[in-house]
Enzyme design. Structure first.
Site, mmCIF file in Angstrom:
data_model
loop_
_atom_site.group_PDB
_atom_site.id
_atom_site.type_symbol
_atom_site.label_atom_id
_atom_site.label_comp_id
_atom_site.label_asym_id
_atom_site.label_seq_id
_atom_site.Cartn_x
_atom_site.Cartn_y
_atom_site.Cartn_z
ATOM 1 N N GLU A 115 0.896 -1.161 -0.004
ATOM 2 C CA GLU A 115 -0.076 -0.177 -0.122
ATOM 3 C C GLU A 115 0.885 1.355 -0.004
ATOM 4 O OE1 GLU A 115 -2.987 -0.429 3.210
ATOM 5 O OE2 GLU A 115 -3.974 -1.952 2.357
ATOM 6 N N HIS A 244 -9.140 9.459 2.895
ATOM 7 C CA HIS A 244 -8.687 8.205 1.962
ATOM 8 C C HIS A 244 -9.007 8.769 0.340
ATOM 9 C CE1 HIS A 244 -8.250 4.286 0.094
ATOM 10 N NE2 HIS A 244 -8.101 4.051 1.219
ATOM 11 N N ARG A 290 -0.788 9.066 1.654
ATOM 12 C CA ARG A 290 -2.242 9.338 1.573
ATOM 13 C C ARG A 290 -2.597 10.617 1.522
ATOM 14 N NH1 ARG A 290 -5.787 5.127 5.030
ATOM 15 N NH2 ARG A 290 -4.976 3.394 3.410
ATOM 16 N N HIS A 351 -11.841 9.490 6.260
ATOM 17 C CA HIS A 351 -11.517 8.195 6.603
ATOM 18 C C HIS A 351 -11.133 7.596 7.858
ATOM 19 C CE1 HIS A 351 -10.475 3.897 5.355
ATOM 20 N NE2 HIS A 351 -9.163 4.454 5.498
ATOM 21 N N ARG A 386 -1.420 8.984 9.463
ATOM 22 C CA ARG A 386 -1.272 7.779 9.605
ATOM 23 C C ARG A 386 -0.803 6.654 8.302
ATOM 24 N NH1 ARG A 386 -4.866 3.101 8.744
ATOM 25 N NH2 ARG A 386 -6.385 4.499 7.921
HETATM 26 P P1 FAD Z 1 -14.520 0.214 15.323
HETATM 27 O O1 FAD Z 1 -14.276 -1.164 14.848
HETATM 28 O O2 FAD Z 1 -15.027 1.213 14.686
HETATM 29 O O3 FAD Z 1 -15.435 -0.092 16.730
HETATM 30 C C1 FAD Z 1 -16.174 0.792 17.325
HETATM 31 C C2 FAD Z 1 -17.163 0.248 18.421
HETATM 32 O O4 FAD Z 1 -17.735 1.232 19.386
HETATM 33 C C3 FAD Z 1 -18.364 -0.475 17.747
HETATM 34 O O5 FAD Z 1 -18.888 -1.384 18.269
HETATM 35 C C4 FAD Z 1 -19.210 0.737 18.071
HETATM 36 O O6 FAD Z 1 -20.537 0.283 17.741
HETATM 37 C C5 FAD Z 1 -19.015 0.978 19.269
HETATM 38 N N1 FAD Z 1 -19.482 2.587 19.754
HETATM 39 C C6 FAD Z 1 -19.058 3.782 19.239
HETATM 40 N N2 FAD Z 1 -19.831 4.622 20.280
HETATM 41 C C7 FAD Z 1 -20.430 3.848 21.103
HETATM 42 C C8 FAD Z 1 -21.129 4.160 22.112
HETATM 43 N N3 FAD Z 1 -21.222 5.662 22.318
HETATM 44 N N4 FAD Z 1 -21.546 3.328 23.303
HETATM 45 C C9 FAD Z 1 -21.148 2.103 22.887
HETATM 46 N N5 FAD Z 1 -20.751 1.756 21.789
HETATM 47 C C10 FAD Z 1 -20.198 2.522 20.994
HETATM 48 N N6 FAD Z 1 -7.249 0.416 9.009
HETATM 49 C C11 FAD Z 1 -6.192 -0.606 8.614
HETATM 50 O O7 FAD Z 1 -5.196 -0.598 9.702
HETATM 51 N N7 FAD Z 1 -6.324 -1.404 7.735
HETATM 52 C C12 FAD Z 1 -7.164 -1.447 6.651
HETATM 53 O O8 FAD Z 1 -7.155 -1.828 5.755
HETATM 54 C C13 FAD Z 1 -8.289 -0.584 7.082
HETATM 55 N N8 FAD Z 1 -9.379 -0.244 6.210
HETATM 56 C C14 FAD Z 1 -10.496 0.450 6.513
HETATM 57 C C15 FAD Z 1 -11.454 0.409 5.662
HETATM 58 C C16 FAD Z 1 -12.856 1.213 5.760
HETATM 59 C C17 FAD Z 1 -13.761 1.225 4.963
HETATM 60 C C18 FAD Z 1 -12.713 1.927 7.227
HETATM 61 C C19 FAD Z 1 -14.024 2.765 7.465
HETATM 62 C C20 FAD Z 1 -11.462 1.833 8.027
HETATM 63 C C21 FAD Z 1 -10.376 1.195 7.657
HETATM 64 N N9 FAD Z 1 -9.353 1.211 8.335
HETATM 65 C C22 FAD Z 1 -8.092 0.225 8.165
HETATM 66 C C23 FAD Z 1 -9.375 1.759 9.750
HETATM 67 C C24 FAD Z 1 -9.575 0.633 10.735
HETATM 68 O O9 FAD Z 1 -10.712 -0.199 10.362
HETATM 69 C C25 FAD Z 1 -10.262 1.346 12.139
HETATM 70 O O10 FAD Z 1 -9.370 2.278 12.556
HETATM 71 C C26 FAD Z 1 -10.415 0.301 13.119
HETATM 72 O O11 FAD Z 1 -11.012 -0.834 12.626
HETATM 73 C C27 FAD Z 1 -10.914 0.833 14.463
HETATM 74 O O12 FAD Z 1 -11.295 -0.008 15.495
HETATM 75 P P2 FAD Z 1 -11.704 0.286 16.732
HETATM 76 O O13 FAD Z 1 -11.991 -1.012 17.266
HETATM 77 O O14 FAD Z 1 -10.990 1.444 17.339
HETATM 78 O O15 FAD Z 1 -13.352 0.796 16.280
HETATM 79 C C1 SIN Z 2 -7.348 0.511 2.385
HETATM 80 O O1 SIN Z 2 -7.749 -0.702 2.477
HETATM 81 O O2 SIN Z 2 -7.284 1.386 1.543
HETATM 82 C C2 SIN Z 2 -7.531 0.967 3.932
HETATM 83 C C3 SIN Z 2 -6.300 0.788 4.689
HETATM 84 C C4 SIN Z 2 -6.273 1.787 5.623
HETATM 85 O O3 SIN Z 2 -7.122 2.523 5.920
HETATM 86 O O4 SIN Z 2 -5.019 1.561 6.335
#
Ligand code: FAD
Ligand code: SIN
Length: 537
Positions: A115, A244, A290, A351, A386
């Protein structure tokens, strides 16, 4: 109603679930999650998890790419810790049952993707659905663990802290600020439940919904940052919102991301006339960092007046595209775009939030017993931009650090006698006609954040955004206290708080660096700019 538990984990994404699984060995854990338990950014992650597995790669190289991407603001000690601990955390995921893609020529070896900004192939992935595989695995393990209880449709409102108790006369001694749990809206029954916990973990993910166009799912309203900030947690670097470069541009394709891995495998960005343009902007062309790619697309669109640019991977063999990117292929086909034959229309979208609740190297905030992990946190890893696929990695590694440190702490101090917290007053007034205020304010915030606090900013635009958000916050304050609390109202309050924090941090940074680009200060200022922007109440 009151529930007592050793750990209250708010959020069921990679961060919350990983931590919960670690501490559940010897503690009771309540996970509250505001919608369906699968719903969160983790479930939609495509590209994968960056980590050093290739013999040609090294911790030093991954660290170098991370620091370069972060543009002078990464905390090198933290970045080193994260990069060093990546491989063992990924092996742990595999041992829990996660299936990652392997090489065709050697089934023993992980297939490593590439990437933007990475000088080596180092992205561990499950085709283009990595997040779903990780979420599936962690949830499966959490659901079979008897020490973990998951509460769906439970939305955290605010934390229960020592100073709140002092204000209400429940506690008199003024020592360090401490967290004892949270008030949570049970949206199934429209009741507020008091969760009392020895350790509280905010793992609520990102805040993409603050912007009109975003790759994020609907849950990403920045709740954790707003909740933490209101309780007195220090918040850092909110000006660094990552856009993104490539989200599908189609009226029906809400939020659909086209993974950077597509460019990693040879996809190229072209304009409407089929002309490449990234070589004008950076020697790494389509695989530049990015922030640079998103800004270049933005400039091209402003220059040409076009509505989108195009990402073309159709020169690769059909079978390769269908096998490597089955999800992207299917979704695009649904919108009558066959990516094996034609380019995809794409635009940048909000993103990832590089800033968040400031933590130490164990995920602890400045409030005792309160941890923040995952996208909600600002650990110092990402700096001003990032590096791709470093987010899932950070969540995995910091969940482990926070789990180890907090469970040691709980063990040392023994089971806490938790104070009795007052019941939350749910409010009483209803006026459904006024509910239009919520949607109106919600739309307004997302519009002006996109227009004034987006990829390119100016002092004037930031000032305009500031005056708008102050008015909206005043309106919400009035409305919030008069009417029955609903999830929509809580989300609006949080969204407005996060928008205000982004505007404030962006106004404080008098330079351009990484994801923060201000036309009034177009250059980097290494004398004053190499420090985090930290704000708190
Ligand atoms: P999340 O997985 O977003 O989980 C948050 C949780 O908190 C959810 O369960 C939600 O319901 C809960 N929540 C929120 N507010 C409340 C509240 N007030 N009360 C109770 N529950 C609550 N990163 C990478 O490193 N590689 C990738 O390939 C990548 N691809 C991505 C693709 C997309 C489409 C997106 C959107 C992001 C991507 N990212 C990627 C970023 C990465 O996915 C996220 O930063 C990461 O998954 C965040 O994980 P998390 O556990 O912090 O939050
Ligand atoms: C992607 O697959 O382009 C998302 C990767 C990332 O947000 O780190």
């Amino acid at each position: 109603m009151e529930i007592q538990t050793d750990y209250l984990v708010i959020g069921s994404g990679i961060a919350g679930l990983s931590l919960a699984l670690d501490v559940a060995v010897s503690n009771t854990v309540a996970i509250v999650t505001k919608k369906d338990m699968m719903e969160g950014s983790t479930n939609y992650a495509q590209g994968g998890i960056a980590s050093v597995f290739d013999p040609d790669d090294s911790v030093e190289l991954h660290l170098k790419d991370t620091l370069e991407s972060g543009n002078g603001l990464c905390h090198e000690d933290i970045a080193r810790l994260v990069v060093e601990n990546g491989p063992s955390r990924i092996r742990e995921l595999i041992s829990m049952g996660a299936h990652f893609s392997h090489r065709k020529d050697n089934r023993e070896l992980l297939d490593l993707g590439r990437e933007g900004g990475h000088c080596r192939r180092r992205i561990v992935h499950t085709k283009d659905m990595t997040g779903h595989e990780v979420e599936r695995t962690l949830l499966m393990r959490a659901q079979e663990n008897r020490n973990i209880q998951i509460y769906e449709n439970y939305m955290a409102i605010d934390l229960i802290t020592r100073s709140k108790m002092i204000k209400r006369g429940i506690i008199t001694s003024e020592t360090r600020e401490t967290c004892w749990g949270a008030y949570v809206l049970d949206a199934n029954n429209n009741k507020v439940v008091t969760f009392l916990a020895g350790i509280t973990v905010l793992a609520t993910g990102g805040a993409g919904k603050v912007y009109r166009y975003t790759s994020n799912p609907d849950i990403a309203c920045g709740d954790g940052v707003a909740i933490g900030y209101r309780a007195g947690v220090k918040v850092a670097n909110m000006e660094f919102v990552q856009f993104h470069p490539t989200c599908l541009y189609h009226p029906l394709a809400k939020n659909f991301l086209i993974s950077e891995a597509v460019r990693g495998e040879g996809g190229i960005l072209v304009d409407k006339r089929g002309k490449r343009f990234m070589e004008k902007y950076h020697p790494l062309k389509d695989l530049a960092f990015r922030d640079i790619v998103a800004r270049s697309i933005d400039m091209e669109l402003k220059k040409t007046g076009d509505e989108c640019v195009y990402l073309d991977v159709s020169h690769k063999p059909d079978h390769f595209i269908k096998n490597r990117f089955p999800h992207i292929y299917e979704i695009c086909l649904k919108y009558q775009i066959d990516i094996t034959k034609e380019p995809m229309p794409v635009v940048p979208a909000a993103h990832y939030m590089c800033g968040g609740l400031l933590t130490d190297n164990k995920g602890l905030t400045n409030i005792d017993n309160l941890y923040a992990v995952g996208e909600v946190a600002c650990t110092g890893l990402h700096g001003s931009n990032r590096l791709a696929s470093n987010s899932l990695l950070e969540a995995l590694v910091f969940a482990k650090f926070a789990a180890e440190s907090s469970s040691r702490e709980l063990k040392t101090r023994g089971r806490t006698v938790l104070p009795r917290a007052p019941q939350w007053d749910l409010g009483s007034a209803t006026d459904s006609e006024e509910l239009v205020v919520i949607t109106h304010n919600w739309d307004e915030i997302r519009s002006f954040m996109w227009n004034y606090v987006g990829i390119v900013r100016t002092n004037k635009r930031l000032a305009r955004a500031k005056s708008r958000i102050v008015n909206i916050q005043n309106e919400i304050k009035e409305y919030y206290w008069d009417f029955i609390i609903t999830s929509d109202l809580l989300e609006l309050r949080n969204l407005a708080q996060v928008a205000e924090l982004i505007i404030t941090c962006a106004s404080l940074r008098k330079e351009s660096r990484g994801l923060h680009y201000n036309l009034d200060y177009p250059s980097k200022d290494d004398k004053y700019g190499r420090r985090d922007t930290v704000v708190w109440i």
